[in-house]
Design an enzyme around this catalytic site. Sequence first.
Site, mmCIF file in Angstrom:
data_model
loop_
_atom_site.group_PDB
_atom_site.id
_atom_site.type_symbol
_atom_site.label_atom_id
_atom_site.label_comp_id
_atom_site.label_asym_id
_atom_site.label_seq_id
_atom_site.Cartn_x
_atom_site.Cartn_y
_atom_site.Cartn_z
ATOM 1 N N ASP A 33 -42.967 8.593 -30.331
ATOM 2 C CA ASP A 33 -42.593 8.091 -31.653
ATOM 3 C C ASP A 33 -43.822 7.977 -32.551
ATOM 4 O OD1 ASP A 33 -40.009 7.894 -30.892
ATOM 5 O OD2 ASP A 33 -39.853 5.718 -31.076
ATOM 6 N N ASP A 35 -46.745 9.567 -32.474
ATOM 7 C CA ASP A 35 -47.286 10.854 -32.923
ATOM 8 C C ASP A 35 -46.353 11.533 -33.921
ATOM 9 O OD1 ASP A 35 -49.786 11.011 -31.463
ATOM 10 O OD2 ASP A 35 -48.573 11.135 -29.677
ATOM 11 N N PHE A 36 -45.031 11.404 -33.686
ATOM 12 C CA PHE A 36 -44.087 11.964 -34.641
ATOM 13 C C PHE A 36 -44.252 11.300 -36.005
ATOM 14 C CE2 PHE A 36 -40.128 12.073 -36.965
ATOM 15 C CZ PHE A 36 -39.695 13.377 -36.803
ATOM 16 N N ASP A 37 -44.315 9.978 -35.992
ATOM 17 C CA ASP A 37 -44.441 9.242 -37.253
ATOM 18 C C ASP A 37 -45.739 9.568 -37.979
ATOM 19 O OD1 ASP A 37 -41.993 8.043 -36.890
ATOM 20 O OD2 ASP A 37 -42.829 6.282 -35.884
ATOM 21 N N SER A 82 -32.013 6.046 -42.026
ATOM 22 C CA SER A 82 -33.046 5.631 -41.079
ATOM 23 C C SER A 82 -33.938 4.577 -41.730
ATOM 24 C CB SER A 82 -33.888 6.835 -40.648
ATOM 25 O OG SER A 82 -34.532 7.406 -41.769
ATOM 26 N N LEU A 83 -34.743 3.922 -40.927
ATOM 27 C CA LEU A 83 -35.656 2.900 -41.445
ATOM 28 C C LEU A 83 -37.064 3.453 -41.560
ATOM 29 C CD1 LEU A 83 -34.649 -0.300 -39.430
ATOM 30 C CD2 LEU A 83 -34.049 0.276 -41.779
ATOM 31 N N GLU A 112 -34.973 -8.787 -35.974
ATOM 32 C CA GLU A 112 -34.111 -8.404 -34.861
ATOM 33 C C GLU A 112 -34.868 -7.479 -33.923
ATOM 34 O OE1 GLU A 112 -30.159 -8.237 -37.785
ATOM 35 O OE2 GLU A 112 -31.143 -6.396 -37.120
ATOM 36 N N LYS A 114 -35.536 -4.174 -31.941
ATOM 37 C CA LYS A 114 -35.202 -2.770 -32.214
ATOM 38 C C LYS A 114 -34.851 -2.084 -30.894
ATOM 39 C CE LYS A 114 -36.912 1.400 -34.483
ATOM 40 N NZ LYS A 114 -36.662 2.301 -33.350
ATOM 41 N N ASP A 116 -33.697 0.566 -28.100
ATOM 42 C CA ASP A 116 -34.001 1.979 -27.888
ATOM 43 C C ASP A 116 -32.761 2.656 -27.328
ATOM 44 O OD1 ASP A 116 -35.341 4.320 -27.795
ATOM 45 O OD2 ASP A 116 -36.543 3.847 -26.040
ATOM 46 N N ARG A 135 -24.559 8.661 -35.475
ATOM 47 C CA ARG A 135 -25.334 8.860 -36.710
ATOM 48 C C ARG A 135 -25.280 10.306 -37.174
ATOM 49 N NH1 ARG A 135 -29.802 6.352 -38.922
ATOM 50 N NH2 ARG A 135 -30.314 5.198 -37.040
ATOM 51 N N TYR A 224 -25.067 -5.023 -35.144
ATOM 52 C CA TYR A 224 -26.022 -5.765 -35.961
ATOM 53 C C TYR A 224 -25.903 -5.578 -37.470
ATOM 54 C CZ TYR A 224 -28.315 -1.238 -35.149
ATOM 55 O OH TYR A 224 -28.581 0.100 -35.022
ATOM 56 N N LYS A 289 -35.348 -7.296 -41.999
ATOM 57 C CA LYS A 289 -34.412 -7.056 -43.096
ATOM 58 C C LYS A 289 -34.448 -8.206 -44.094
ATOM 59 C CE LYS A 289 -31.118 -4.790 -39.955
ATOM 60 N NZ LYS A 289 -29.832 -4.964 -39.231
ATOM 61 N N LYS A 313 -43.129 -0.953 -34.978
ATOM 62 C CA LYS A 313 -43.070 -0.364 -33.637
ATOM 63 C C LYS A 313 -44.266 -0.816 -32.799
ATOM 64 C CE LYS A 313 -40.166 3.631 -34.493
ATOM 65 N NZ LYS A 313 -39.978 5.069 -34.234
ATOM 66 N N CYS A 407 -46.723 36.943 -22.282
ATOM 67 C CA CYS A 407 -45.550 36.073 -22.236
ATOM 68 C C CYS A 407 -45.218 35.730 -20.783
ATOM 69 C CB CYS A 407 -44.351 36.758 -22.901
ATOM 70 S SG CYS A 407 -42.804 35.834 -22.745
ATOM 71 N N CYS A 410 -41.601 37.628 -20.007
ATOM 72 C CA CYS A 410 -41.403 39.086 -19.995
ATOM 73 C C CYS A 410 -42.701 39.873 -19.868
ATOM 74 C CB CYS A 410 -40.661 39.529 -21.257
ATOM 75 S SG CYS A 410 -41.631 39.346 -22.781
ATOM 76 N N CYS A 425 -44.141 35.369 -28.599
ATOM 77 C CA CYS A 425 -43.835 36.620 -27.911
ATOM 78 C C CYS A 425 -43.008 37.466 -28.877
ATOM 79 C CB CYS A 425 -43.035 36.351 -26.633
ATOM 80 S SG CYS A 425 -42.392 37.870 -25.880
ATOM 81 N N CYS A 431 -36.887 39.746 -24.081
ATOM 82 C CA CYS A 431 -37.354 38.482 -23.515
ATOM 83 C C CYS A 431 -36.157 37.537 -23.402
ATOM 84 C CB CYS A 431 -38.435 37.877 -24.423
ATOM 85 S SG CYS A 431 -39.218 36.385 -23.759
#
Length: 672
Positions: A33, A35-37, A82-83, A112, A114, A116, A135, A224, A289, A313, A407, A410, A425, A431
């Site tokens: 999460d 790294d994504f954020d 989303s938040l 509240e 969060k 998972d 969702r 919630y 909230k 988080k 590859c 293949c 590839c 492939c």
Amino acid sequence: MSLEIQAKIEALTKELNEYNYQYYVLAESLISDFDFDQKLKELEALETQFPAYRDPNSPTLKVGGSISQGFQTVKHRWPMMSLGNTYNEQELKDFDHRVQKAIGQPVQYVVELKFDGLSISIQYLDGKLQQAVTRGDGIQGDDVTNNVKTIRSIPHQLKKGNYPDNFEIRGEIFMHKPAFLRLNNERLENAEQTYANPRNFASGTIKLQDSSEVAKRPLDCFLYFLYAEQRNKLFETHWQSIEAVKSWGFPVCEHSKVCQSIDEVVDFIHHWDTARHKLSYEIDGIVIKVNDFSQQEELGFTAKSPRWAISYKFKAEQAETQLKSISYQVGRTGAVTPVANLAPVLLAGTTVKRASLHNANEIARLDLHVGDFVFVEKGGEIIPKIIAANNLKRLANAAAFEYPTQCPECGHTLVREEGEAAHYCPNETGCKPQIVGKLQHFIGRKMMDIQGLGDETIEALYKNNLVSKISDLYYLNERLEALGNLERFGQKSIDNILNGIEQSKEKPFEKVLFSLGIRHIGETVAKKLAQHFKTIDAIKSASAADILAVQDIGIRIAESVHAYLHVPAHWEEIEKLKNVGLQFEIVEKEQVLEGENLLGKTFLISGVFTAYSREELTQLIESHGGKMISSISSKLNFLVAGDKMGPSKLAKAEKLQVPIISEQELLMMINP
């Protein structure tokens, strides 16, 4: 420099869209999460600075993920947004400062846990469970009503009470950790693939087609948030609504709290950062909230999230283990993704054996050598990531990992285009993962939505030499004997497949274009190209510069489309698909308005109304030619004001001399 920025934006967009697909559709996580954020924030910053390069299919514009095959698609009455989130206390205090400044009066917060798990929205009509929807992409989701009804904590019929006749309640479906471990151990004993974490297990379970199988798995749920028409007349605050929901018989987490200041919020976060490990279920943060519903209305929304809520988080946990090897996976576009194979290590309550390495740049950045001991973390307690190698433990004469040049599937020589992080590839016709992946993409629900065909069926058809390209699907009716000889292919299954293939011929041009699987072409881009050029032949005749001139189309997309359509094998395939009846021309539909009294005028709605809900007023305005905008500016023609409208909006409208009208005055404009 501008080309480098554009390439960076396009690479991040593609990477994050793939992560979203893995997370929301496949119930798998290839990145933490955190790294994504961080990547999402980097992309948002670049798009803000260089808006011309933003992809219309950008993940910064998305709420959730996607919808799944096998379930009816249902549009949400209230979008499931989303938040926004943060990992540090200063950003939390900045959020509080923005809220206080906008409201101009004291603010209470409800904090509240969060959870998972998997977000769900459940509709009740006259106290009876009517429908449960995931969702999905935030606008529409999957109808999983029968599966949700197997969750014992969710009531099918409410006892008599003062609840609205029609309302929606939202929450999170999850699995308790002891149940997850028990079920995963059973899968191990049966030589079945195990799930990485409880969230994936819960998500995979709720998407099963057989409700009797869902009932065997002990899912649970916390609810919630309440939505209902004229909700502000029933409750003044979120806390009041949750207390009422509890009294109606819904499962509500006991660990929520009303806070009078942001300092109280921070204290709550500190407590649960440690105490969370004693819970029987996974949480990955805290949700904050604004409590007062009228203040929530005043603050409003961005394109993808409410301005009155944010999630904090928790930091990731870390462990050290040994890197045994690196394997390489090939996707449908030919992209090769490296995966680290680790000595098993316990991390955040689960055993970690694999971690994504993303691309060759990541391997080089980490300077990984054979046999290295590495530090692994779980951002958001979901998917592990290697963050560093322990050089002090590096074996003498250990060789650095070298990215393959061929590859792994293949044997074809890999290529890496300028500005791209991934290796590819190019052997798309020989492939297997690319062939099968393209076919699976084509039949997908958001693409051609071919009923009767699924990923496993495509695998079986390919394995038995019945399909190797998309057009082969449309000649399966000539291979009935071969189909009948396949295991688990009864006459009913075959009829469903052939009927689904025949019905797919009615799909509009933009769906067909999206389904072809052209690199960088998402659903939104395909629609823009179809609407602009009208036919596939017109797109082929266009130069890359002509394609680039289409609104929101970047140079990488333009070059990709132009190159794809000028590969003889691709065009030959398109001609075959034309001949079997697929739509390669757009059919224009005339937009019908109920009236044009508001044509060319812009509106913003604020406050609480008596005769109509805000949603109904929006529909009225748009159906009579008006346009909604999200903020007060010189471009706004009318501010429609209801009760409890915030003072800051009123002041800004008066300063800009924007006309302020009532609900009744709006109705008079529509019907003079």
